[in-house]
Design an enzyme around this catalytic site. Structure first.
Site, PDB file in Angstrom:
ATOM      1  N   ASP A 175       0.851  -1.180   0.000  1.00 11.23           N
ATOM      2  CA  ASP A 175       0.000   0.000   0.000  1.00 11.23           C
ATOM      3  C   ASP A 175       0.892   1.236   0.000  1.00 11.23           C
ATOM      4  O   ASP A 175       2.039   1.184   0.446  1.00 11.23           O
ATOM      5  CB  ASP A 175      -0.897  -0.021   1.241  1.00 11.23           C
ATOM      6  CG  ASP A 175      -1.777   1.210   1.327  1.00 11.23           C
ATOM      7  OD1 ASP A 175      -2.331   1.606   0.298  1.00 11.23           O
ATOM      8  OD2 ASP A 175      -1.893   1.778   2.426  1.00 11.23           O
ATOM      9  N   ASP A 200      -6.617  -1.883   4.805  1.00 11.55           N
ATOM     10  CA  ASP A 200      -5.665  -2.898   4.351  1.00 11.55           C
ATOM     11  C   ASP A 200      -5.912  -4.259   5.005  1.00 11.55           C
ATOM     12  O   ASP A 200      -5.363  -5.267   4.563  1.00 11.55           O
ATOM     13  CB  ASP A 200      -4.228  -2.463   4.671  1.00 11.55           C
ATOM     14  CG  ASP A 200      -3.833  -1.194   3.941  1.00 11.55           C
ATOM     15  OD1 ASP A 200      -4.232  -1.044   2.778  1.00 11.55           O
ATOM     16  OD2 ASP A 200      -3.134  -0.359   4.545  1.00 11.55           O
TER      17      ASP A 200
END
Length: 648
Positions: free
Chosen positions: A324, A525
Site C-alpha cells: 500500500d 488494508d
C-alpha cells in the site's frame, strides 16, 4: 542424550515454574551421582553395589518418563519419548545397568539443554513480555497517586520517573523525555523527545522525570498490542514443526522395525537395545523449534514481531510484494512543504496566527500545521470565537486579529479575493492547498503533502536482493497521484483507485507469480493482509485491525527492518532443515551400525549424545550469524549510530 518431545509452543517460553520444573532439574543430578557412585564401586571391586547405584536412579528417571508418556498418550500425542522409555526399560530388563544409567543421564541432560535452548532462543521475546508495567503515577487534584494502568484514560497526566516504563501511548506534556527504545525498535542509543512529541508505551525513561499526557487507554496502547502479538507468536505451531511431528512417528516406526528385525535375525536382544539407544529424536523434536524460535527472537530484537514459526517459514519463501502507498511508502500524514506569503505579514507571523487558529480544528492538515509551528519554535495563542465549516475551513480571533484558514470556497464565501497564482489554481493530486487570510485580506498559501519516505527506494531494492521478484503498488489514491510518487522506484505494476475488496483481488491475482506478501497499515488494508500468504503491518502507529490481521508486525514506523527480517527467516529455515537432515542421517547410520552389531548399547548412547549436542548447537546458530542489524535495518540513519537522536 534423549529428549522429551518438545512442543514448539514450549520452545519459545521459559521452562515452566512449579514442582514439575524443579523435578526435571533434579533428574539430571540423580543419574550423574549414580554413575559416579557405580564407577567408584567398580573400582573397589564391588559390582553388586555398582549395579544398584546405576539401577536406582535409572528407575527414578524411568518413572518420571513413564508418567510423561502416559499423559501424552492420553492427549492423543504419540511422541518419540517412547524410544527413551523402551531403551531405558530394555537396558534394565537385559541386565545392562551401566547402559541404563547412561541413557537416563542423556535423557535428563536433554531436558536441561532443552530448557536452556528454549530460554536462549526466546530471550528477546521474553524481554518484551517482562517489561509490561502494572501501575502508574497519575496526577489527581494536585497530588500524585499510584494507580493500576487499567484505570488510566485519555487526558490523564502521568508522572514518569527515571527507570519507569511508559504505561500508555501519549505526548510529552511537561519536561523533556529521554527514552530508551531498544526493546521495541532495536535502537541502541536513547532518543530525546521535546514538548508535545508523541511517545510510545513500552519505552523506558532514562532521563529526568517528565509528565506524560495519555492519549489511549492501556488496553489500546502500542505495548499491550505488542504483548498480545508475542503471546500469539508463541502459541503458533509451524508447518515445518508439524512435518517434523509426522516424520517423528515414521522414525519411531522405523526404529522399532530395525531393532526388532536385528533381534529376530540374530537372536540377540542387545542389538535391538543398541538400536533403540542410538535412535535420536532430537533432530526432529528439538532442532526445528529451536531454530525457528531463535529466528523469531532475533527478529524481535530488530523490532519485527513474527506471529509464529509458520509465518517465519512463509517470510523466507515469499516472492511477490504487494504494498500500500499511504503510511508505508509515504508517511501517512500531511506535512507542510511550502509557504507562499501574499501580504505584508512575515512568514513566521502568518504561520503562528494560522497554527494558533488550527489548534481548535481536528482536520489532518490542521494537525500538520500545528506540528510545523511547534517544530519552528513558534509560540501559539489560544483562539476565540472559533467557527468551523466541515470541509471548508475554520475562522476565529487570534490575539484580536480575524484569521481564516481553509479552501477557496471559504474565502469566496467571505469575499476575500485571492490572486490566481499557480499554487491556488493547481491543487494537484500530490499536495493539498490551504489558504490563510488575516483581517479580511489574503495572507499566505500553504502547501501540504504526504511525501515519499526517504528510505523507500533503498528498501525496495534491498527487498529484491532478498528474493522478492515482483513488486506491486496497490493504493486507493488516483493513478496520477501514485504515478507521480513512485517515479523511479523499482515497482513492476501499479493498481490504483482500489477499495478494500479491490486490494484483496490484487493479492489473489498475484498468487500466480508465487507466494504473496502484503504490506499495509490501515483498516482498509486488513482484508488484503488477511488474504495474502503473509500479511505485514506497520504496527507502531498503524490501525489495530491491520496489526491483528497481519502475520508480521513492524514495531517502528518504517519498512526498513523488513529485508533483514527476511534474511533472518531464510537463515533460520535453512538451519532447521540442515539440522534435521544431517542429524537424522547420522542417527540412521548409527542405527544400522548397531543393528549389525558394531555398536554396543553403551557406545550407542555416547554416540547419540554427541549427535544431539551437535544438532542443538547447530540449530542455535539461528540466533547469530553474519547478518547483524545495520542502521538501515532498524530504520535509524547511519549518522545516528553514535549520536543520540532528538525528536522535536
Amino acid at each position: 542424550m534423549m529428549t522429551a518431545a518438545m512442543d514448539p509452543v514450549e520452545a519459545g517460553r521459559p521452562v515452566a515454574v512449579g514442582g514439575w520444573s524443579r523435578l526435571r532439574g533434579w533428574l539430571a543430578i540423580l543419574p550423574l551421582l549414580g554413575l559416579c557412585a557405580g564407577l567408584s564401586a567398580e573400582a573397589l571391586a564391588r559390582p553388586d553395589i555398582a549395579a544398584w547405584a546405576w539401577t536406582l536412579p535409572t528407575l527414578a528417571v524411568l518413572g518420571v518418563l513413564a508418567i510423561q508418556v502416559v499423559t501424552s498418550l492420553a492427549r492423543g500425542d504419540v511422541g518419540l519419548d517412547l524410544v527413551a522409555l523402551l531403551s531405558m526399560g530394555g537396558a534394565l530388563a537385559l541386565s545392562q545397568p551401566l547402559a541404563g544409567v547412561v541413557i537416563a543421564l542423556m535423557y535428563a541432560g536433554g531436558q536441561t539443554l532443552e530448557a536452556y535452548a528454549s530460554r536462549r532462543a526466546g530471550r528477546a521475546m521474553t524481554a518484551l513480555l517482562a517489561r509490561q508495567p502494572r501501575s502508574a503515577l497519575r496526577e489527581e487534584s494536585g497530588q500524585v497517586k499510584e494507580v493500576p494502568i487499567e484505570t488510566l484514560a485519555p487526558g490523564d497526566r502521568i508522572v514518569v520517573r527515571v527507570g519507569d516504563v511508559l504505561p500508555v501511548d501519549g505526548r510529552v506534556a511537561a519536561g523533556r523525555a529521554i527514552l530508551d527504545q531498544a526493546t521495541l525498535t532495536g535502537e541502541a542509543l536513547p532518543v530525546t523527545f521535546g514538548a508535545n512529541a508523541s511517545v510510545l508505551s513500552g519505552t523506558v525513561n532514562v532521563g529526568a522525570p517528565f509528565t506524560l499526557l495519555a492519549e489511549r487507554r492501556a488496553t489500546e496502547s502500542t505495548y499491550v498490542g505488542i504483548v498480545r502479538l508475542v503471546e500469539a507468536a508463541r502459541a503458533q505451531k509451524a508447518p515445518m514443526a508439524r512435518l517434523a511431528d509426522r516424520y517423528g512417528l515414521a522414525f519411531l516406526g522405523l526404529t522399532l522395525l530395525l531393532g526388532g528385525g536385528a533381534w529376530a535375525a540374530t537372536g540377540d536382544p542387545l542389538r535391538a537395545l543398541a538400536v533403540l539407544v542410538v535412535a535420536t529424536p532430537c533432530p526432529l523434536i528439538l532442532a526445528v523449534p529451536v531454530a525457528l524460535i531463535s529466528g523469531l527472537s532475533r527478529a524481535a530484537g530488530i523490532g519485527v514481531i513474527i506471529k509464529g514459526g509458520g509465518a517465519l517459514e512463509t517470510l523466507a519463501q515469499v516472492r511477490v510484494l504487494v504494498v500500500d502507498k499511504t503510511g508505508t511508502l509515504t508517511h501517512g500524514r500531511a506535512q507542510l512543504t511550502a509557504v507562499k506569503v501574499l501580504g505584508p505579514i512575515e512568514e513566521r507571523d502568518v504561520l503562528r496566527l494560522a497554527a494558533s487558529l488550527d489548534q481548535a480544528s481536528g482536520h489532518p492538515t490542521a494537525r500538520a500545521l500545528v506540528d510545523a509551528a511547534l517544530a519552528r519554535g513558534l509560540v501559539m495563542t489560544q483562539p476565540t470565537e472559533v467557527a468551523e465549516v466541515p470541509g471548508e475551513g475554520v475562522s476565529g480571533l487570534v490575539g484580536g486579529r480575524l484569521v481564516k484558514v481553509g479552501g477557496p470556497r471559504l474565502m469566496r464565501s467571505h469575499c476575500i479575493p485571492f490572486p490566481e497564482t499557480e499554487a491556488v489554481r493547481n491543487a494537484n493530486a500530490v499536495a493539498a492547498t490551504v489558504l490563510v487570510a488575516v483581517d479580511g485580506k489574503p495572507a499566505a498559501v500553504l502547501r501540504f503533502a504526504d511525501p515519499l519516505r526517504t528510505d523507500g527506494g533503498r528498501t525496495l531494492a534491498d527487498l529484491r536482493r532478498c528474493g522478492i521478484q515482483r513488486v506491486v503498488l496497490a493504493t486507493g489514491d488516483r493513478r496520477g497521484v501514485a504515478q507521480s510518487l513512485i517515479e523511479g522506484l523499482p515497482i513492476d505494476a501499479l493498481e490504483a483507485d482500489l477499495d478494500p475488496a479491490g486490494k484483496t483481488q490484487v493479492v489473489a491475482n498475484e498468487r500466480g507469480h508465487g507466494l504473496v506478501m502484503m504490506v499495509g497499515d490501515g483498516v482498509n488494508d486488513a482484508p488484503a493482509l488477511a488474504a495474502a500468504d503473509l500479511g505485514v503491518a506497520l504496527g507502531a502507529r498503524g490501525a489495530a485491525a491491520a496489526a491483528e490481521a497481519a502475520d508480521v508486525v513492524l514495531l517502528i514506523d518504517s519498512l526498513a527492518p523488513l529485508p533483514q527480517a527476511i534474511r533472518i527467516a531464510k537463515r533460520a529455515r535453512v538451519i532447521a532443515l540442515q539440522s534435521v537432515m544431517v542429524g537424522l542421517g547420522l542417527s540412521l547410520a548409527g542405527m544400522v551400525a548397531a543393528a549389525l552389531g558394531y555398536l554396543s548399547p553403551l557406545q550407542g548412547a555416547l554416540m547419540q549424545e554427541a549427535i544431539d549436542v551437535a544438532v542443538i548447537l547447530n540449530a542455535m546458530r539461528a540466533l547469530g550469524g553474519p547478518m547483524t542489524a545495520t542502521a538501515s535495518d532498524t530504520g535509524i540513519p547511519e549518522q545516528q549510530d553514535r549520536v543520540p537522536r532528538t525528536v522535536p
